[in-house]
Design an enzyme around this catalytic site. Structure first.
Site, short mmCIF file in Angstrom:
data_model
loop_
_atom_site.label_atom_id
_atom_site.label_comp_id
_atom_site.label_asym_id
_atom_site.label_seq_id
_atom_site.Cartn_x
_atom_site.Cartn_y
_atom_site.Cartn_z
N SER A 29 54.79 15.78 61.97
CA SER A 29 53.86 17.00 61.98
C SER A 29 52.65 16.25 63.00
CB SER A 29 53.09 17.03 60.52
OG SER A 29 54.00 17.24 59.66
N GLU A 43 48.28 15.19 50.29
CA GLU A 43 49.11 16.28 51.05
C GLU A 43 49.12 17.34 49.81
OE1 GLU A 43 52.49 17.61 54.12
OE2 GLU A 43 52.36 15.44 53.37
N GLY A 82 54.74 10.07 60.49
CA GLY A 82 56.12 9.67 60.85
C GLY A 82 56.78 9.18 59.39
#
Length: 394
Positions: free
Chosen positions: A165, A248, A131
């Site tokens: 996601s 990421e 989030g």
């Protein structure tokens, strides 16, 4: 990077390869390559595959053994990633917890948080969603408006997130909240761990161009979480978030180049199967796709060298790899459609897409997630090349 294998690493490589040969069978073999980070296709099969990996001890290999990992070396993790891509099994369904949240918690979490949350991730018992982004802010995380206020032994959260996601599958969310509204933009932010199944959390799926609903928007209306479920120090969440995004942009890309090489091979085969010689323009673009896949491979090797601490800044190399890969993959998707010719416009029953159609549609988002290409170029220009900062509005 020196990829010459010691006898021990060669034995490990053979162990990994043999395991994949014996387990990528049946339903898993029929779903080779299915599902990527922007697609929720065959989620149940992919989740079952993750549990198969967990039973073999192949998830979160670099984590300490007390949390379910193997304490694997960087070389062993690289070998595993490359063999995984070679085997081309289903894409893992639980990457948010394993590749993003888990490493962030290892770096910034308390011993109690690690003991509570990491083992269920390695056992595929808890799923996590991210989030971060909000409507109107996008990559400008410092402008987030979701707030959390302390109320006794809990936090009370109000606000909205978007492009969350894996939110629709998540048991828990790791959420950036503004915990000190009076602090400067990059301060007063904290990362909270929030249970998804509670009355104050509403999750609405967002259907994407592939027909999947991997992304969601999440509304927090007096949602709560325990006071001790803050990752890192209160009001110091900016550094924690940057650590998560660095993961990421970096290690999660390491095995992607071989997956993309499979896609390029499929493009070339599609062009050959048309029954006529491809045009000079298509031949040129197929060569470019093949070349760029090899560049991604070398960028991945450079990143591994950086992670091993051999003279290259890992953060810089991760950004370079991410910018190049996201831009090149979009071009590859466009080339794939031309290689398919008229077949590119035909879908299966219930909007079933083939792998190259998925690449074309799904790759469009790669210039956005993990930090937009524009933001990454600014970071590289200012922090790596030392160029003047872009003018900011007062």
């Amino acid at each position: 990077m020196d990829l010459t294998l010691t006898p021990e690493l060669a034995d490990f490589q053979q162990e990994v390869r043999t395991w994949f040969d014996e387990h990528v069978v049946g339903e898993f073999a029929r779903h080779r390559g299915v599902g990527v980070s922007w697609d929720a296709e065959a989620f149940d099969v992919r989740l079952a595959w993750d549990r198969e990996l967990a039973s073999g001890g192949w998830l979160c290999m670099g984590w300490p053994k007390e949390y379910g990992g193997r304490n694997a070396s960087v070389d062993e993790q690289l070998i595993y990633q490359l063999e995984y891509a070679r085997a081309d099994p289903p894409f893992r369904a639980t990457t948010q917890g394993q590749d993003l949240f888990g490493p962030t918690l290892l770096a910034f979490g308390t011993p109690e948080q690690k003991a509570r949350f990491l083992p269920p991730i390695t056992r595929v018992e808890q799923l996590w969603g991210q989030g971060f982004s909000e409507p109107g802010n996008g990559s400008d995380l410092a402008g987030l408006r979701t707030r959390a206020r302390r109320d006794g032994d809990r936090w009370v959260i109000d606000g909205q997130k978007v492009w969350t996601s894996h939110g629709g599958f998540a048991d828990w969310l790791y959420v950036l909240c503004r915990t000190d509204p009076e602090a400067p933009r990059h301060r007063g932010i904290s990362m909270l761990l929030v249970p998804a199944d509670q009355p104050g959390v509403e999750i609405r799926p967002i259907r994407n161009m592939l027909g999947g609903d991997d992304f969601c928007e999440v509304f927090f209306n007096a949602a709560t979480t325990a006071a001790d479920l803050v990752v890192g120090e209160v009001n110091q969440g900016w550094g924690v978030a940057m650590g998560a995004l660095g993961t990421e942009r970096g290690t999660t890309l390491l095995g992607d180049h071989l997956r993309i090489q499979h896609e390029v091979d499929a493009m070339i085969e599609a062009a050959r199967s048309q029954g006529r010689t491809p045009s000079a323009a298509l031949r040129r673009d197929l060569v470019r796709a093949w070349t760029e896949a090899r560049i991604m491979e070398w960028n991945g090797r450079r990143l591994m060298t950086a992670i091993k601490g051999r003279g290259i800044d890992a953060t810089v190399q991760a950004s370079l790899s991410k910018v190049f890969a996201s831009s090149a993959h979009i071009r590859m998707g466009e080339t794939a459609m031309r290689a398919l010719d008229v077949a590119a416009e035909v879908v299966g029953d219930e909007y079933q897409l083939n792998r190259l159609q998925q690449v074309f549609l799904g790759s469009r988002s790669e210039s956005i997630f993990g930090g937009t290409t524009q933001i990454q170029l600014n970071v590289l220009a200012e922090r790596t090349l030392g160029l003047p900062r872009e003018p900011r509005l007062a």
